[in-house]
Design an enzyme around this catalytic site. Structure first.
Site, PDB file in Angstrom:
ATOM      1  CE1 TYR A  82      -3.445   2.763   1.272  1.00  0.00           C
ATOM      2  CE2 TYR A  82      -1.841   3.194   3.009  1.00  0.00           C
ATOM      3  CZ  TYR A  82      -2.979   3.561   2.322  1.00  0.00           C
ATOM      4  OH  TYR A  82      -3.645   4.697   2.668  1.00  0.00           O
ATOM      5  CE  LYS A 138      -3.382   6.375  -0.258  1.00  0.00           C
ATOM      6  NZ  LYS A 138      -4.359   7.297  -0.887  1.00  0.00           N
TER       7      LYS A 138
END
Lengths: 251, 459
Positions: free
Chosen positions: A157, A161
């Site tokens: 993740y 990002k």
């Protein structure tokens, strides 16, 4: 139009069911907002989320938008902006993914990375260009502390990002030149449906706290916001802590 | 979306704000040197529309047009003709009041109305229907305009006057540029005996006294205004200094001035620091200034000879004074309430004082009769104008409350100053707006002429 005291008249939320996004909308709307546009995949959820805003007198419109369907971005944004100027656009898009699955399944990992990175960048950039065309506006982009210091538990993740975060850092500068305010938000662990059941990290907070931090920071003219503010220095510290020690820290 | 690169690279793109330096937006800024340029631009205006801009002295967002075109009219600034018998001058819209005074005061003619600065264009003055210290006898600028050459949305130029095309003329006066581009105007100048003002000064210890004395003085003098100390409270609330006057006759001038009574030299200006830190003007510095100003003013002084510039335009002596408020900018709040609602003035001062909204400049004046323009600001009653830094906590809430009070009292907020009022109140404050909308609709059915303020207020 945003008035002299920074109060908007219209707000667009990409990621229309995002709890943090909705909290930001609630925090930003004052006596002047009369138009809210929610854009996302889950139409029935957005219709439900729209109700309280409608009850308090705001006009809410709902636009179907799938971040992963990049070919559909332009059409969706055209329908968002065709209804009138957007003063503040909130990009609350992305998926957390399931780290344990992503670690075993490259396709799944790449999807998590793509949604949070290139798909999100594309939607953000297209939204930014719409604001440039209208000659004014603010875009708030939700990144994550994981973008600054990915950890073992969320690096897939975090990698996604990080791509978005780097892009938006540059967009802040471009925005300065073309009169669009860009605000990059890096929340820590926020208690939402997305993080339900996960072990809470230190400095955990609720969506409303993030929204309040953003509102305060906008008032002070900040363009990069950590929420809560304490995790800013913490992120810097984490960057210089040697990896073997970092590994032993609680998450 | 494929054309987005245009807005990034084009050199003509400019970030514009009003004098208060809040709410910036980007637009194509086109210098207008001749009528043909303006016609071409209006004909070629895109979906975001077009708007004329003068010297940028409106405080809020009324001379901006985000994403569209803005015509810089200051380059269209010539005097076209002057009749020295009637005092009627025909000028291009971008000429400043400063230039008009510099050219005509030495010939014994003065502008019929001047605001607190000479740095406004005639086009802007008409669009805002500006007023001055002589409103109680002379009305606003629209009362002194014989005709306007207006560039319409269809690219045609038509001459409007109060006699012919009266609706369109009065919709343009106070119309904030939303009916078309003012290209030229015929302005009635006022004959004056000298370039000096015979000034009367009176100090008043509270608001009642200030109002009473002002009413008394304005019966005697064509120019009258009061400065108010907005930070004083209790029994001193609304204390201030009134200055009133008239152009001095040669017989009233000292001999050195009487020899050359029409000599006019605008004072050389000092500049405010351009990068003033926000908060330089805070409640302590302003309170100290106000105290000093009040004490230095005489309780009563008669027949003081002041230069025109000192009397009318004290702030023009400090170039770029708006920068004193720093990056965050400031708000100017000006409203008028009918005579019978004078208490609203007291309430406004009290409420702003309670949130410690330091006002460097607060000015109180009583207006005379309004004119025929549906969107003109002045109406008989009291007008209060004050500056407030944007950072004051609770400001928005207090001003929203005052707006409502003012609207309920039958008063209104001045659009040339406005940068934040709620759009719902516009029809209450300007009850003839429907009439104006109707005329605008006939003049510009597709709303070619747009401004950020219009986007904010007209829905």
């Amino acid at each position: 139009m945003i008035d002299a005291l920074g109060q908007p008249q219209s707000v667009f939320l990409a990621g229309g069911t995002s709890e943090i996004g909705l909290a930001i909308v609630r925090e930003l709307i004052g006596p002047r907002v009369d138009r809210i546009v929610l854009a996302g995949r889950n139409l029935s959820q957005m219709a439900q989320d729209a109700e309280p805003f409608q009850v308090s007198g705001h006009t809410v419109s709902i636009v179907e938008l799938d971040v992963e369907d990049t070919a559909g971005h332009e059409g969706a944004l055209d329908s968002v902006f065709s209804q009138g100027d957007i003063d503040i656009a909130i990009m609350a898009i992305g998926v957390l993914g399931i780290q344990s699955d992503d670690e075993r399944d490259v396709d799944s990992a790449m999807r998590t990375i793509r949604v949070n990175s290139t798909d999100s960048i594309e939607l953000t950039f297209r939204t930014f260009q719409q604001l440039v065309q209208q000659g004014h506006g603010t875009v708030i982009v939700l990144s994550s502390i994981a973008a600054v210091r990915p950890r073992r538990a969320n690096f897939i993740y975090g990698a996604g990002k990080a791509g978005l975060d780097a892009f938006v850092q540059g967009l802040i500068e471009l925005g300065n030149e073309v009169g669009i305010k860009v605000i990059l938000v890096r929340p820590g662990f926020v208690r939402t449906k997305m993080t339900e059941g996960m072990a809470e990290a230190p400095f955990s907070l609720d969506p409303i706290d993030v929204a309040k931090d953003i509102k305060n920071a906008i008032g002070k003219g900040k363009s990069i916001i950590y929420s809560p503010a304490q995790i800013g220095p913490l992120a810097t510290a984490l960057k210089v802590i040697p990896r073997p020690i970092l590994r032993k820290l609680p998450r | 979306m494929s054309e987005v690169s245009g807005l990034h690279r084009d050199d003509r793109l400019a970030t514009l704000t009003g004098w208060g330096r809040t709410s910036p937006s980007r637009a194509y800024l086109v210098p207008v040197h001749d009528e043909a340029t303006a016609v071409d631009e209006v004909r070629g205006a895109g979906a975001r529309g077009i708007l004329a801009r003068g010297l940028g002295r409106s405080y809020g967002d009324s001379a901006q047009n985000a994403g569209g075109a803005v015509l810089d009219m200051t380059t269209l600034n010539q005097v076209l003709s002057f009749d020295s018998v009637s005092g009627i001058v025909t000028v291009e819209a971008g000429i400043s009041i400063d230039a008009l005074i510099t050219l005509f005061l030495p010939q014994g003619w003065f502008v019929p109305v001047t605001p607190g600065t000479r740095s406004v264009t005639i086009g802007g003055a008409i669009a805002a229907d500006i007023h001055g210290k002589n409103h109680h006898v002379a009305g606003s600028i629209g009362n002194h305009i014989h005709s306007i050459d207006l560039l319409f949305a269809d690219g045609q130029v038509r001459t409007l006057s109060p006699d012919q095309s009266s609706d369109q003329f009065w919709a343009t006066v106070g119309g904030m540029g939303l009916t078309g581009v003012i290209l030229r105007a015929r302005v009635q100048l006022t004959k004056v005996p000298s370039a000096f003002i015979n000034v009367q000064t009176q100090r008043a210890n509270n608001l009642d006294e200030l109002m009473e004395r002002q009413i008394d003085l304005e019966h005697k003098y064509p120019y009258c205004v009061a400065w108010i100390d907005c930070l004083s409270k209790g029994s001193k609330l609304g204390r201030g200094v009134i200055t009133a006057g008239s152009f001095a006759d040669i017989s009233q001038l000292p001999s050195n001035k009487a020899a050359r009574p029409l000599d006019y030299e605008p004072a050389t200006t000092i500049s405010a620091p351009t990068m003033a830190p926000s908060g330089l003007l805070n409640r302590w510095s302003v309170a100290a200034f106000n105290e000093a100003w009040f004490r230095k003013s005489p309780k009563h002084r008669q027949d003081e000879i002041q230069s025109m510039a000192t009397f009318f335009h004290p702030l023009d002596g400090v170039a770029g004074w708006n920068a004193l408020y720093g990056r965050a900018g400031f708000i100017q709040y000006q409203f008028v309430v009918p005579e019978d609602a004078a208490e609203v003035v007291r309430t406004a001062i009290e409420r702003l004082s309670n949130i410690q909204a330091a006002s460097f400049l607060a000015v109180l004046k009583r207006f005379g009769a309004g004119n025929l323009a549906p969107m003109s600001f002045p109406m008989p009653g009291w007008t209060l104008a004050l500056d407030i830094p944007t950072g004051v906590v609770g400001l928005s809430h207090v001003l929203d409350g005052l707006d409502e009070l003012i609207a309920q009292a039958g008063g209104r907020v001045y659009l040339a100053k406005d940068s934040r009022m709620r759009s719902e109140l516009l029809p209450m404050m300007y009850p003839r707006i429907e009439e104006w909308n109707h005329t605008r609709e006939l003049m510009d059915p597709n709303q070619h002429f747009r401004s950020d303020q219009a986007r904010r207020l007209h829905r």
